[in-house]
Design a protein around this motif. Structure first.
Motif: not given
Length: 291
Positions: A119-124
């Motif tokens: 539902r929430q994620a941080t990617l680079t």
């Protein structure tokens, strides 16, 4: 007045077509002519000013004539004007109104947590020089773990398609659907063989990749949507026809437009910055890009 009652009253004044003539010809040509007359009435309104009472009355009269020909043409094709109007409202709602939050379906709600899109994620996204040939590649990572393979533009043109996984993440954020994102994040629904094969498998992935390439070609001709907020309806219909057999087909054309614009807003930032950190939020249907 009830619109069907109006149609019944209007067709009482409809004249029989000449022998051997298509019955739809006269009302169709009449409609075209009356639309021209309506445009002329509007021209007079521009010339004389909107405050002119006779100008408003003329527009009212011409709109009435247009309505009569619409009713007559619907009758010639065996259609009820009420049904035509209702179908049009459905079409317009699909095109211009996104699915209300209360009506949104979470496609993987009944699957184990490990098989749900986060539902929430941080990617680079980072750019790197590839060893050997020195080509610039985009590397996508999630919590420090690479997602998929490093990507080049795969083109003779340096157009930063290497960042195109952002479009798949936008599909996930806005639509709650993205077979490619499921593959990249290791969230395929393998506990159900049919879903894994039909919704998350190779064919669905190929379709989403095809949509990404198709939209990119369209976007390149429209300044990558920098100053454009709407997409041709026929173009979106192509996308919805490509996904007609998939779970995402229950969503609206307006949802697709929102997903595409969200993806390109993020892509333009990645392109300018040469990469960045992405905050994915499926609950808010957003992608936030930071340097």
């Amino acid at each position: 007045m009830d619109i069907n009652r109006y149609q019944l009253a209007a067709i009482k004044t409809l004249q029989e077509p000449a022998p051997g003539t298509d019955p739809a010809v006269v009302p169709l040509l009449g409609l075209v002519g009356e639309v021209g007359s309506l445009a002329t009435a509007y021209k007079k309104r521009l010339r004389d000013g909107p405050g002119l009472v006779s100008g408003k009355q003329l527009v009212r009269e011409e709109l009435g004539d247009v309505l009569w020909y619409v009713a007559a043409l619907a009758h010639r094709f065996g259609l009820d004007l009420e049904d035509v109007a209702a179908a049009n409202l459905v079409k317009i709602s699909d095109r211009w109104r996104t699915t209300p939050t209360a009506d949104r379906i979470i496609f993987d709600a009944d699957f184990p947590e490990s098989e749900r899109l986060p539902r929430q994620a941080t990617l680079t996204f980072t750019l790197q020089q590839r060893e050997g040939d020195g080509r610039t590649v985009s590397v996508l990572t999630h919590d420090g773990t690479p997602c998929g393979d490093p990507l080049t533009d795969a083109s003779h043109i340096d157009d930063d398609y290497r960042f195109h996984d952002i479009f798949h993440l936008a599909h996930a954020a806005v639509l709650g659907w993205s077979p490619v994102s499921r593959f990249l994040l290791g969230r395929k629904r393998k506990s159900d063989l049919k879903t894994d094969e039909a919704e998350d498998g190779g064919r669905a992935i190929a379709i989403e990749e095809g949509i990404s390439a198709l939209v990119f070609s369209y976007a390149a001709r429209h300044s990558y949507f920098e100053n454009v907020r709407h997409i041709d309806h026929e173009f979106i219909k192509t996308i919805t026809s490509m996904t007609a057999h998939l779970e995402v087909s229950i969503l609206r054309s307006a949802d697709w437009e929102q997903a595409i614009m969200t993806g390109y807003d993020a892509w333009r930032k990645l392109r300018t910055q040469g990469g960045g950190t992405i905050h994915l939020d499926l609950d808010e249907q957003t992608l936030t890009v930071e340097p």
